[in-house]
Design a protein around this motif. Structure first.
Motif, PDB file in Angstrom:
ATOM      1  N   SER A  95       0.914  -0.928  -0.143  1.00  0.00           N
ATOM      2  CA  SER A  95      -0.216  -0.360   0.206  1.00  0.00           C
ATOM      3  C   SER A  95       0.991   1.200   0.421  1.00  0.00           C
ATOM      4  O   SER A  95       1.047   1.806   1.152  1.00  0.00           O
ATOM      5  CB  SER A  95      -0.857  -0.160   1.236  1.00  0.00           C
ATOM      6  N   ILE A  96       1.366   1.471  -1.364  1.00  0.00           N
ATOM      7  CA  ILE A  96       1.912   2.463  -0.771  1.00  0.00           C
ATOM      8  C   ILE A  96       1.485   4.273  -0.865  1.00  0.00           C
ATOM      9  O   ILE A  96       0.640   4.278  -1.580  1.00  0.00           O
ATOM     10  CB  ILE A  96       3.193   2.670  -2.815  1.00  0.00           C
ATOM     11  N   MET A 129       0.001  -8.120  -5.548  1.00  0.00           N
ATOM     12  CA  MET A 129      -0.116  -6.525  -4.579  1.00  0.00           C
ATOM     13  C   MET A 129       0.823  -6.261  -4.638  1.00  0.00           C
ATOM     14  O   MET A 129       0.480  -4.493  -5.235  1.00  0.00           O
ATOM     15  CB  MET A 129      -0.316  -6.954  -3.200  1.00  0.00           C
ATOM     16  N   VAL A 130       1.947  -5.841  -4.461  1.00  0.00           N
ATOM     17  CA  VAL A 130       3.391  -5.348  -4.160  1.00  0.00           C
ATOM     18  C   VAL A 130       3.771  -4.823  -5.956  1.00  0.00           C
ATOM     19  O   VAL A 130       3.940  -3.450  -6.230  1.00  0.00           O
ATOM     20  CB  VAL A 130       4.678  -5.808  -4.243  1.00  0.00           C
ATOM     21  N   MET A 131       3.435  -5.697  -6.849  1.00  0.00           N
ATOM     22  CA  MET A 131       4.018  -5.739  -8.488  1.00  0.00           C
ATOM     23  C   MET A 131       2.339  -4.141  -9.381  1.00  0.00           C
ATOM     24  O   MET A 131       2.667  -3.197  -9.853  1.00  0.00           O
ATOM     25  CB  MET A 131       3.115  -6.450  -9.528  1.00  0.00           C
ATOM     26  N   SER A 132       1.028  -4.815  -8.310  1.00  0.00           N
ATOM     27  CA  SER A 132      -0.127  -3.565  -8.816  1.00  0.00           C
ATOM     28  C   SER A 132       0.315  -2.850  -7.930  1.00  0.00           C
ATOM     29  O   SER A 132       0.033  -1.398  -8.873  1.00  0.00           O
ATOM     30  CB  SER A 132      -1.053  -4.111  -8.181  1.00  0.00           C
ATOM     31  N   LYS A 173       6.630 -14.340 -15.427  1.00  0.00           N
ATOM     32  CA  LYS A 173       5.301 -13.700 -14.851  1.00  0.00           C
ATOM     33  C   LYS A 173       5.007 -12.423 -15.283  1.00  0.00           C
ATOM     34  O   LYS A 173       3.892 -11.942 -16.092  1.00  0.00           O
ATOM     35  CB  LYS A 173       4.654 -13.997 -13.964  1.00  0.00           C
ATOM     36  N   TYR A 174       6.163 -11.521 -14.696  1.00  0.00           N
ATOM     37  CA  TYR A 174       6.088  -9.933 -14.793  1.00  0.00           C
ATOM     38  C   TYR A 174       6.411  -9.375 -16.421  1.00  0.00           C
ATOM     39  O   TYR A 174       6.867  -8.023 -15.744  1.00  0.00           O
ATOM     40  CB  TYR A 174       6.111  -9.099 -13.029  1.00  0.00           C
ATOM     41  N   ARG A 227      10.489  -1.361 -17.708  1.00  0.00           N
ATOM     42  CA  ARG A 227       9.563   0.396 -17.946  1.00  0.00           C
ATOM     43  C   ARG A 227       8.369  -0.125 -18.605  1.00  0.00           C
ATOM     44  O   ARG A 227       7.818  -1.211 -18.415  1.00  0.00           O
ATOM     45  CB  ARG A 227      10.329   0.096 -19.047  1.00  0.00           C
ATOM     46  N   LYS A 228       7.636   0.878 -17.508  1.00  0.00           N
ATOM     47  CA  LYS A 228       6.135   1.061 -17.706  1.00  0.00           C
ATOM     48  C   LYS A 228       5.360   1.816 -19.415  1.00  0.00           C
ATOM     49  O   LYS A 228       5.939   2.572 -19.859  1.00  0.00           O
ATOM     50  CB  LYS A 228       5.228   1.428 -16.787  1.00  0.00           C
TER      51      LYS A 228
END
Length: 230
Positions: A95-96, A129-132, A173-174, A227-228
């Motif tokens: 939860s950033i 959750m962290v990646m999201s 996966k990511y 990179r997004k």
């Protein structure tokens, strides 16, 4: 093995002394992405290993950690350096505490592993959750860089068994790219090497350090970056 949660709360100065014996990682980060005038989030900032080298170059930096005691060391270091472009805040990786698309760069050094280890309950969900959260806070074309251990006391990668699933998920996966580097500890004396190694890694490795007179203790680190695109 030592209780690292207790270390991060009660032995902050000793921990900071230990990581000061490792190489500066600024060049490694800059080889992946330019950093000048970026808005940055440092997840698991600890005593400022990454925050303090990035702060003089970036536009802003949000340093997050679960340990307020660790973050107080960053405050002292950057206050002394007269930096005013940073904020420290206690937070959980899942939860950033910042707005959507607020960062150009997210770095996470040796910290997601505590949620992603296969000996932690719900570890795969934790990683998800962290990646999201990372993707939520990153702007389009922003970059995330993750550092994790690939083995202390080894000259080539030898990752702990309990982290292999996490590393595989990052890559398969990511979609993270991956490489490894050496992050050897360069101690001043064998006495210091013994004290700091025993404090953080436990007796088995410290006994090896003393037996083999390892003033330089080899360590490998993995680097994952993404990179997004959207």
């Amino acid at each position: 093995m030592p209780d690292h949660t207790s270390v991060y709360k009660n032995k902050t100065e000793m921990y900071d002394d230990m990581i000061s014996k490792q190489p500066n990682l600024l060049k490694v980060i800059e080889e992946i992405t330019p950093i000048n005038q970026l808005d940055v989030i440092d997840m698991g900032a600890g005593s400022g290993r990454l925050t303090t080298i990035l702060a003089p170059r970036v536009k802003s930096i949000l340093a997050l950690d679960s340990s307020a005691e660790m973050l107080s060391i960053i405050d002292e270091k950057l206050k002394d350096a007269k930096n005013s472009n940073y904020i420290t805040q206690v937070a959980d990786h899942r939860s950033i505490p910042t707005e959507n698309e607020s960062a150009d760069l997210v770095v996470a050094g040796w910290s997601i592993c505590y949620l992603g280890s296969s000996n932690v309950e719900n570890n795969v969900h934790n990683i998800e959750m962290v990646m999201s959260e990372i993707m939520r806070v990153l702007r389009s074309k922003g970059t995330v860089i993750i550092f994790e251990t690939m083995g202390t006391g080894f000259e080539t990668p030898n990752p702990p068994e309990f982290l292999k699933q996490y590393y595989s998920l990052l890559e398969n996966k990511y979609g993270f790219s991956h490489k490894w580097i050496r992050t050897d500890y360069q101690f001043d004396t064998i006495k210091q090497a013994d004290e700091l190694t025993r404090f953080f890694f436990g007796d088995e490795l410290a006994d090896k350090v003393v037996k083999e007179n390892l003033i330089t203790l080899p360590e490998c680190a993995g680097i994952w970056w993404l990179r997004k695109e959207d």
